[in-house]
Scaffold this motif. Sequence first.
Motif, short mmCIF file in Angstrom:
data_model
loop_
_atom_site.label_atom_id
_atom_site.label_comp_id
_atom_site.label_asym_id
_atom_site.label_seq_id
_atom_site.Cartn_x
_atom_site.Cartn_y
_atom_site.Cartn_z
N LYS A 109 44.87 37.12 28.52
CA LYS A 109 44.52 37.26 29.93
C LYS A 109 44.09 35.90 30.49
CE LYS A 109 42.93 42.05 29.55
NZ LYS A 109 41.80 43.00 29.80
N GLU A 113 41.39 36.94 35.40
CA GLU A 113 41.44 38.35 34.98
C GLU A 113 40.25 38.70 34.10
OE1 GLU A 113 44.42 41.68 32.93
OE2 GLU A 113 45.03 39.56 33.02
N TYR A 116 37.44 39.20 36.40
CA TYR A 116 37.60 40.50 37.07
C TYR A 116 37.14 41.64 36.17
CZ TYR A 116 39.74 44.68 38.99
OH TYR A 116 39.94 45.95 39.47
N ASP A 117 37.57 41.62 34.92
CA ASP A 117 37.17 42.68 33.98
C ASP A 117 35.64 42.74 33.84
OD1 ASP A 117 39.81 43.27 33.54
OD2 ASP A 117 39.95 42.22 31.62
N SER A 171 51.30 39.85 38.46
CA SER A 171 50.01 40.48 38.14
C SER A 171 49.20 39.69 37.11
CB SER A 171 50.23 41.89 37.62
OG SER A 171 50.98 41.88 36.42
N ASN A 172 49.82 38.70 36.46
CA ASN A 172 49.06 37.92 35.48
C ASN A 172 48.76 36.52 35.99
OD1 ASN A 172 48.00 39.02 33.19
ND2 ASN A 172 49.88 38.88 32.00
N TRP A 177 44.43 37.65 40.50
CA TRP A 177 43.16 38.20 40.04
C TRP A 177 41.99 37.68 40.86
CZ3 TRP A 177 43.08 42.44 37.52
CH2 TRP A 177 44.20 42.79 36.74
#
Length: 480
Positions: A109, A113, A116-117, A171-172, A177
Amino acid sequence: MASQSNNSEIAIPNPSGRTITIIHCWSAPRSRSTALLYSFEARGKDTIALDEPLYRRWLQEKIRGGGDDGSNGKSYGISRPYAEPFLKGVAPDDEDAEKESWRWEREKKCFNERVYDAVASIVEQNSSSDGGEGVIFIKQMAKFANLFDFETNYETYTSSSSKYSHEHEQSNQPSHWKHEITNLATKSNIHIRHKHVLLIRDPLSVLASWMGKSGQVHGNNPHPDEVGIVQLLDVYSKIVGASMTKNNANNPNSASTSQSGFNPSVVVIDSDDLAAQPRQSMQDLCSDLVIPYRDSMLRWEPGPHQCDGPWAKWWYHDVWESNGWDIDDDDDTANNTGIHHPRTQKYRTVPPSLLPALRMSTPSYTFLQTLTTSHRQRAFATPPTGKLYEDPRNEHVFVFVGTPSDPSNGKRNRGRILPRDMAAISPFDSSVQGGDATWEGIRVYNGRIFHLHRHLNRLFRSAKALGFENLHAREEIVDA
């Protein structure tokens, strides 16, 4: 460290919402950064610790210019025994794949990201409890700074980032993100503020610890870019620059940096201070970051940790053997296996191959050390007044230090005018070795030197009486 103002995208948090403080801790390797990571992890469920989430991208770009095939990077002089599985995100054959594969997969990731997590996890915890504040502590190496945007406090996403994509295209990407973090914060009425910490350490100690077990990882020949102490000064400059840009946008007449170089947008802490007085240093740090201090930050469990990157078994041997800081108490609960315990004190020496790095790094460390709390509070150790300067104007005087010119061979004066806290002479100077020196105290009234030439006459008479040779010329002293 000192009281800090927010360095965030949202300058003034809304009192009705909750705040998540994201702490970016920048350091050189071998500066006890993992110990500090464990300290924050030990705060509790409202704190999430991230271990170098920019490392994989940095290694990709050093090895293959952003590629993903895991070659060993000899073109940059950088190699790692775990490079191939790390870049592929797959546990190596000698790992228990079922037990450790998640660590390697997690590293696929991007930085944004991972953040975000962490934000989502804190938001979820708060929604099922009485709310409260959250903390995300991110361990960063100074060498990763070119991958970080200090204006936005997130990972950069330039055109070169296209090489940093993984299984999914859009999306990556870091930009995706970052927008997701903003959307989540808005939806959850969460205010995110970013704070920066520079964790510094004496370059001699840093470089001495690169040998031994750690030396086996990088072949006892670290690339200059990896040492990172000089880069810490660049990180400081970028943080201050970003802060000045924001402040000037809001108030063109604002002053972001004091005469001493201290800037309220960054906290500087010396890891030797942290190791010597962990409780006080940790309390000061939390106060500067405007987060609650907890005694749990002084202890952690020995062995691997949930936050560890998959490279940990190659680097974290010493901290895995500890169970916290060597607490500065005289009671029976003192930690006998702490980071600062005599067991961890080693004779410091640096091989000749690392002397250039030591010489390059020392000036950067010397300046950054002046921004620490311990440096600014050193006056309290000078009784009876507790004042470092009776006249505060003396704090910022300049001093000329140098060797005289020699007209007979055309040698010019090599002296310089320096701020007083940077002025020094060699310990091998005769004034230090033999105590043979002469000086004059000269007063200044209303910006004018009082009887300069009378003082110089007496100075030269004293030098002659002591048999000094190779003196500065009178004109040089006047000019200085």
